[in-house]
Enzyme design. Structure first.
Site, PDB file in Angstrom:
ATOM      1  N   PRO A 227      67.183 -56.528   7.134  1.00 18.13           N
ATOM      2  CA  PRO A 227      68.457 -57.088   6.660  1.00 18.13           C
ATOM      3  C   PRO A 227      69.601 -56.720   7.605  1.00 18.13           C
ATOM      4  CG  PRO A 227      67.867 -55.169   5.358  1.00 18.13           C
ATOM      5  CD  PRO A 227      66.721 -55.410   6.282  1.00 18.13           C
ATOM      6  N   ASP A 399      70.728 -52.343  10.711  1.00 17.39           N
ATOM      7  CA  ASP A 399      69.724 -52.481   9.657  1.00 17.39           C
ATOM      8  C   ASP A 399      70.309 -51.878   8.373  1.00 17.39           C
ATOM      9  OD1 ASP A 399      67.569 -52.313   7.940  1.00 17.39           O
ATOM     10  OD2 ASP A 399      66.191 -51.441   9.410  1.00 17.39           O
ATOM     11  N   HIS A 400      70.604 -52.720   7.379  1.00 15.52           N
ATOM     12  CA  HIS A 400      71.282 -52.249   6.181  1.00 15.52           C
ATOM     13  C   HIS A 400      70.407 -51.347   5.312  1.00 15.52           C
ATOM     14  CE1 HIS A 400      74.735 -52.085   3.752  1.00 15.52           C
ATOM     15  NE2 HIS A 400      75.154 -53.325   3.898  1.00 15.52           N
ATOM     16  N   ARG A 401      69.124 -51.316   5.585  1.00 16.34           N
ATOM     17  CA  ARG A 401      68.267 -50.389   4.842  1.00 16.34           C
ATOM     18  C   ARG A 401      68.534 -48.948   5.249  1.00 16.34           C
ATOM     19  NH1 ARG A 401      62.544 -52.683   6.575  1.00 16.34           N
ATOM     20  NH2 ARG A 401      63.640 -52.350   8.554  1.00 16.34           N
ATOM     21  N   ALA A 402      68.883 -48.762   6.530  1.00 20.08           N
ATOM     22  CA  ALA A 402      69.044 -47.411   7.065  1.00 20.08           C
ATOM     23  C   ALA A 402      70.489 -47.044   7.349  1.00 20.08           C
ATOM     24  CB  ALA A 402      68.235 -47.268   8.352  1.00 20.08           C
TER      25      ALA A 402
END
Length: 427
Positions: A227, A399-402
């Protein structure tokens, strides 16, 4: 005893490679660590080094073989006092109860199969019986026979629109190599200029190279599964450009704007370590060093060699390393560890006049910085007055997860502060 030479796992994201060329011939003495052969993977050409000393007793897989699976026996070394029967015994032990496999040679390309075993009967290389000198031997038969050309020569021929059927190979056994394609390309302009302008040329289909397939797969996976979010800032460049000009005046190493950017990115990772991470399904990995990948455009596609520890190296060392890595990247001579991993990628299209763009993240990294051109623009000062300044727009893809939005913003703020106060980059 005979030692079998197997195709090693040359890169984490490949299951095999093309046997580009042998650097030793049968009968040559080999020391531990000697380069035996070159393997072309999806991203680079890497060497296979000898793990044992001896004599190269048999070449099993001929140069030019394509898609050779990992662990395939490609040759054998003889120890002192051994003869060819020692190779046969070693191959028989390796093959075990497996069914005999077809020989892999330049005339019969290897394909990935369920087994990589080679029996003694299949281990004998195809001998060249043509007495024609290599420099004059035709590369291919017009009746549909196999075209003898290195993978690099094929890729360059596709890029430069060179018909290999009209090229005479000067490599081993008449094989077409890079210099032959370059010579044909240099002879081509007069023919191309004479092409008729009235008719529309037929559409061309150029087969994908292994590198292009790998790039396509990785970028597709990144956009589908990572994402992305994007943050942009404008950086005033006047102070940096003045400092660069001063540093380059009479200096032995010429610094580029990109060298400053690479070090600034590394120093910003030190200030905001939450961006120096990789996402894994069970955890977020925080990297110990600031290793910056530098996007390099090559004939086969984009390659990202890594400047390790860019936060602790002086600018002159970074500049020299980037030049050296980029030079080898363009001829597919990077080692897998030189483009695998990394903390963050810098992709600079400013030299092409691009003002701003958003780049696709290079997994397993969590961010990539897209750098636009440094341009003269009107800028509103603190007192409302309008002046001209040199401004560069950069865009962080994260990366919006991290990485959270606020974290990415803090990293960009740290980066801009370094760019606009470039003396800090030198410290």
């Amino acid at each position: 005893m005979a030692h079998l030479i197997k195709l090693p796992s040359v890169a984490a994201d490949t299951s095999g490679g093309n046997l580009h060329q042998w650097l030793k011939k049968e009968g040559d003495t080999v020391a531990v660590g000697d380069a035996l052969a070159e393997i072309e993977t999806e991203k680079a050409i890497v060497e296979i080094n000898a793990e044992h000393a001896g004599v190269l007793g048999r070449i099993v897989v001929q140069a030019g073989a394509a898609s050779v699976p990992i662990n395939t026996v490609i040759g054998a070394l003889l120890a002192e006092g051994d003869d060819a029967s020692a190779i046969d015994r070693a191959l028989a032990e390796h093959a075990g109860a497996a069914a005999p496999a077809a020989p892999i040679s330049a005339t019969a390309p290897a394909t990935a199969t369920a087994t990589t075993d080679v029996t003694p009967a299949a281990a004998k290389p195809v001998a060249a019986t043509d007495a024609t000198p290599a420099a004059a031997k035709p590369a291919a038969a017009p009746d549909g026979g196999r075209l003898f050309a290195s993978p690099l020569a094929r890729r360059l021929a596709a890029q430069w629109h060179v018909d290999l059927l009209g090229v005479t190979g000067t490599g081993p056994h008449g094989r077409i190599v890079r210099r032959d394609v370059e010579a044909a390309r240099d002879r081509a302009p007069a023919v191309a200029a004479a092409a008729p302008l009235a008719g529309r040329p037929a559409a061309r289909r150029v087969p994908h190279t292994g590198m292009r397939r790998a790039i396509a797969r990785r970028l597709t996976e990144s956009k589908q599964h990572v994402p992305h979010f994007y943050l942009s800032v404008d950086c005033r460049m006047d102070a940096l450009l003045a400092l660069r000009a001063q540093a380059n005046h009479g200096g032995a190493v010429k610094l580029s704007v990109n060298d400053f950017i690479v070090r600034a990115a590394a120093l910003a990772l030190r200030e905001v370590p939450e961006v120096n991470v990789s996402w894994h399904e069970d955890a977020i990995e925080f990297h110990a060093g600031a290793d910056i990948s530098v996007a390099v455009a090559t004939d086969g596609g984009l390659v990202t060699p890594i400047v390790r520890g860019a936060d602790v190296k002086p600018l002159s060392a970074i500049a020299s390393e980037i030049v050296e890595l980029a030079g080898r990247a363009k001829i597919n001579r990077l080692k897998p560890e030189e483009f695998t991993g990394g903390s963050l990628t810098v992709s600079n299209l400013g030299m092409y006049g691009i003002s701003q763009f958003a780049a696709i993240i290079n997994p397993p990294q969590a961010a990539i910085l897209a750098v636009g051109a440094a341009e003269r623009r009107p800028v509103v000062g603190e007192n409302g007055d309008i002046t001209a300044a040199t401004v560069m727009t950069v865009t962080l893809s994260a990366d919006h997860r991290a990485v959270d939005g606020a974290v990415g913003a803090r990293w960009l703020a740290a980066f801009r502060t370094l760019i606009e106060n470039p003396v800090r980059i030198l410290l």
